[in-house]
Design a protein around this motif. Structure first.
Motif, PDB file in Angstrom:
ATOM      1  N   PHE A   4       0.829  -1.204   0.000  1.00  0.00           N
ATOM      2  CA  PHE A   4       0.000   0.000   0.000  1.00  0.00           C
ATOM      3  C   PHE A   4       0.870   1.263   0.000  1.00  0.00           C
ATOM      4  O   PHE A   4       0.583   2.235  -0.700  1.00  0.00           O
ATOM      5  CB  PHE A   4      -0.919   0.017   1.228  1.00  0.00           C
ATOM      6  N   SER A   5       1.942   1.245   0.793  1.00  0.00           N
ATOM      7  CA  SER A   5       2.792   2.422   0.931  1.00  0.00           C
ATOM      8  C   SER A   5       3.525   2.759  -0.359  1.00  0.00           C
ATOM      9  O   SER A   5       3.892   3.916  -0.588  1.00  0.00           O
ATOM     10  CB  SER A   5       3.817   2.207   2.058  1.00  0.00           C
ATOM     11  N   SER A   6       3.745   1.749  -1.199  1.00  0.00           N
ATOM     12  CA  SER A   6       4.457   1.990  -2.459  1.00  0.00           C
ATOM     13  C   SER A   6       3.590   2.728  -3.465  1.00  0.00           C
ATOM     14  O   SER A   6       4.104   3.271  -4.446  1.00  0.00           O
ATOM     15  CB  SER A   6       4.925   0.660  -3.066  1.00  0.00           C
ATOM     16  N   ALA A   7       2.272   2.766  -3.231  1.00  0.00           N
ATOM     17  CA  ALA A   7       1.371   3.443  -4.169  1.00  0.00           C
ATOM     18  C   ALA A   7       0.220   4.099  -3.410  1.00  0.00           C
ATOM     19  O   ALA A   7      -0.942   3.735  -3.585  1.00  0.00           O
ATOM     20  CB  ALA A   7       0.841   2.440  -5.192  1.00  0.00           C
ATOM     21  N   PRO A   8       0.530   5.074  -2.529  1.00  0.00           N
ATOM     22  CA  PRO A   8      -0.541   5.710  -1.753  1.00  0.00           C
ATOM     23  C   PRO A   8      -1.555   6.400  -2.658  1.00  0.00           C
ATOM     24  O   PRO A   8      -1.190   7.037  -3.643  1.00  0.00           O
ATOM     25  CB  PRO A   8       0.213   6.723  -0.881  1.00  0.00           C
ATOM     26  N   GLY A   9      -2.835   6.243  -2.337  1.00  0.00           N
ATOM     27  CA  GLY A   9      -3.894   6.841  -3.128  1.00  0.00           C
ATOM     28  C   GLY A   9      -4.292   6.032  -4.338  1.00  0.00           C
ATOM     29  O   GLY A   9      -5.275   6.358  -5.011  1.00  0.00           O
ATOM     30  N   THR A  10      -3.547   4.978  -4.639  1.00  0.00           N
ATOM     31  CA  THR A  10      -3.846   4.123  -5.785  1.00  0.00           C
ATOM     32  C   THR A  10      -4.656   2.917  -5.339  1.00  0.00           C
ATOM     33  O   THR A  10      -4.315   2.269  -4.343  1.00  0.00           O
ATOM     34  CB  THR A  10      -2.544   3.635  -6.454  1.00  0.00           C
ATOM     35  N   VAL A  11      -5.716   2.611  -6.071  1.00  0.00           N
ATOM     36  CA  VAL A  11      -6.536   1.456  -5.738  1.00  0.00           C
ATOM     37  C   VAL A  11      -5.809   0.178  -6.156  1.00  0.00           C
ATOM     38  O   VAL A  11      -5.394   0.037  -7.314  1.00  0.00           O
ATOM     39  CB  VAL A  11      -7.907   1.524  -6.436  1.00  0.00           C
ATOM     40  N   LEU A  12      -5.625  -0.732  -5.206  1.00  0.00           N
ATOM     41  CA  LEU A  12      -4.976  -2.012  -5.461  1.00  0.00           C
ATOM     42  C   LEU A  12      -6.024  -3.114  -5.403  1.00  0.00           C
ATOM     43  O   LEU A  12      -6.735  -3.243  -4.404  1.00  0.00           O
ATOM     44  CB  LEU A  12      -3.875  -2.274  -4.427  1.00  0.00           C
ATOM     45  N   SER A  13      -6.122  -3.885  -6.452  1.00  0.00           N
ATOM     46  CA  SER A  13      -7.115  -4.960  -6.492  1.00  0.00           C
ATOM     47  C   SER A  13      -6.717  -6.098  -5.572  1.00  0.00           C
ATOM     48  O   SER A  13      -5.535  -6.266  -5.232  1.00  0.00           O
ATOM     49  CB  SER A  13      -7.270  -5.487  -7.921  1.00  0.00           C
ATOM     50  N   ARG A  14      -7.683  -6.889  -5.183  1.00  0.00           N
ATOM     51  CA  ARG A  14      -7.400  -8.059  -4.350  1.00  0.00           C
ATOM     52  C   ARG A  14      -6.492  -9.034  -5.085  1.00  0.00           C
ATOM     53  O   ARG A  14      -5.612  -9.655  -4.484  1.00  0.00           O
ATOM     54  CB  ARG A  14      -8.707  -8.730  -3.928  1.00  0.00           C
ATOM     55  N   ASP A  15      -6.696  -9.198  -6.388  1.00  0.00           N
ATOM     56  CA  ASP A  15      -5.850 -10.110  -7.160  1.00  0.00           C
ATOM     57  C   ASP A  15      -4.400  -9.647  -7.168  1.00  0.00           C
ATOM     58  O   ASP A  15      -3.478 -10.453  -7.066  1.00  0.00           O
ATOM     59  CB  ASP A  15      -6.366 -10.227  -8.598  1.00  0.00           C
ATOM     60  N   ARG A  16      -4.191  -8.327  -7.297  1.00  0.00           N
ATOM     61  CA  ARG A  16      -2.814  -7.815  -7.266  1.00  0.00           C
ATOM     62  C   ARG A  16      -2.189  -8.069  -5.906  1.00  0.00           C
ATOM     63  O   ARG A  16      -1.016  -8.464  -5.812  1.00  0.00           O
ATOM     64  CB  ARG A  16      -2.784  -6.325  -7.579  1.00  0.00           C
ATOM     65  N   LEU A  17      -2.959  -7.852  -4.840  1.00  0.00           N
ATOM     66  CA  LEU A  17      -2.415  -8.063  -3.498  1.00  0.00           C
ATOM     67  C   LEU A  17      -2.114  -9.539  -3.265  1.00  0.00           C
ATOM     68  O   LEU A  17      -1.093  -9.877  -2.649  1.00  0.00           O
ATOM     69  CB  LEU A  17      -3.395  -7.533  -2.453  1.00  0.00           C
ATOM     70  N   LEU A  18      -2.965 -10.431  -3.759  1.00  0.00           N
ATOM     71  CA  LEU A  18      -2.682 -11.868  -3.637  1.00  0.00           C
ATOM     72  C   LEU A  18      -1.382 -12.220  -4.352  1.00  0.00           C
ATOM     73  O   LEU A  18      -0.577 -13.006  -3.853  1.00  0.00           O
ATOM     74  CB  LEU A  18      -3.835 -12.685  -4.233  1.00  0.00           C
TER      75      LEU A  18
ATOM     76  N   THR B 166     -11.816   1.157   1.530  1.00  0.00           N
ATOM     77  CA  THR B 166     -12.384   0.169   0.626  1.00  0.00           C
ATOM     78  C   THR B 166     -13.004   0.871  -0.567  1.00  0.00           C
ATOM     79  O   THR B 166     -13.805   1.797  -0.404  1.00  0.00           O
ATOM     80  CB  THR B 166     -13.464  -0.666   1.327  1.00  0.00           C
ATOM     81  N   VAL B 167     -12.624   0.447  -1.761  1.00  0.00           N
ATOM     82  CA  VAL B 167     -13.229   0.970  -2.984  1.00  0.00           C
ATOM     83  C   VAL B 167     -14.058  -0.166  -3.560  1.00  0.00           C
ATOM     84  O   VAL B 167     -13.519  -1.103  -4.159  1.00  0.00           O
ATOM     85  CB  VAL B 167     -12.160   1.443  -3.986  1.00  0.00           C
TER      86      VAL B 167
END
Length: 235
Positions: free
Chosen positions: A178-192, A225-226
């Motif tokens: 999250f800290s590497s891209a503050p304000g950017t929406v990260l999908s669950r698939d990307r986080l997995l 949460t988006v």
């Protein structure tokens, strides 16, 4: 390279013996216990590199055992559950487990999941399982500030209003992403893929529960949460 020591807690004799043999064939050192109480004793005596805990074991169930282990250590924990849609999966993750595998499982799938968890924990590292980041891991170098939250990506430390925040390696990797891209929406698939090292489809409940655990430690309103897309860290 030192051998990886696995604590395996399973009350079914056939599953316990077959899984132990399968793991040993892949080079793991396995201590297998039939119940939660003996599992806790073994954990305290041997300090294994990873724990595999069946949810339904006598004496002390796997969720309670996971909670006790997490009170004492950040060692990686994988829960074994007989039902993918069971509330046991969520309870295990909420108790501090890093991942879960559904029974019945293929031995190669279990080994792959163990190796994935150990990679993210930096198995060759220090007493807390090593640094959760590596050369290709998430996060920038240095100290990042988000209001009262400070993330030291080199020292792997987090401060909230000047006080240290205790995170497991999985929670730290999640926060680094999250800290590497503050304000950017990260999908669950990307986080997995980035945090759990999944190059196959995974259960997004793993992400959701870990995000909630992270929120309780760094602030409920820090991660937004988006709906329909994922999560983002508020800058």
């Amino acid at each position: 390279m030192a051998e990886t020591h696995v604590l395996f807690v399973e009350d079914d004799d056939v599953i316990r013996e077959a899984t132990t043999l399968a793991l040993e064939r892949d080079g793991f050192v396995v201590t297998a216990m039939p119940d939660g109480l003996s599992g806790l004793e073994s954990f305290r005596a041997d300090r294994p590199d990873i724990a595999l805990l069946d949810v339904m074991v006598p004496g002390m169930d796997g969720v309670s055992l996971c909670r006790r282990i997490r009170d004492e250590s950040t060692v990686p924990v994988i829960m074994l559950s007989a039902r993918a849609d069971s509330i046991d999966v969520v309870l295990g993750l909420e108790a501090g487990a890093d991942d879960y595998v559904t029974k019945p499982f293929d031995g190669s799938v279990l080994v792959a999941r163990i190796r994935a968890v150990l990679r993210r924990f930096g198995h060759a590292g220090g007493p807390n399982g090593g640094s959760p980041a590596d050369e290709d891991g998430p996060g920038a170098r240095g100290v990042l500030s988000f209001g009262d939250l400070e993330v030291d990506t080199e020292g792997m430390e987090v401060l909230k209003s000047g006080a240290p925040v205790a995170l497991t390696p999985t929670e730290m990797r999640l926060l680094l992403e999250f800290s590497s891209a503050p304000g950017t929406v990260l999908s669950r698939d990307r986080l997995l893929e980035r945090v759990w090292d999944y190059d196959w489809g995974g259960d997004t409940r793993v992400v959701d529960v870990h995000v909630q655990r992270l929120r309780t430690k760094i602030g409920q309103d820090r991660i937004e949460t988006v709906r329909g897309f994922g999560y983002k860290l508020k800058p």
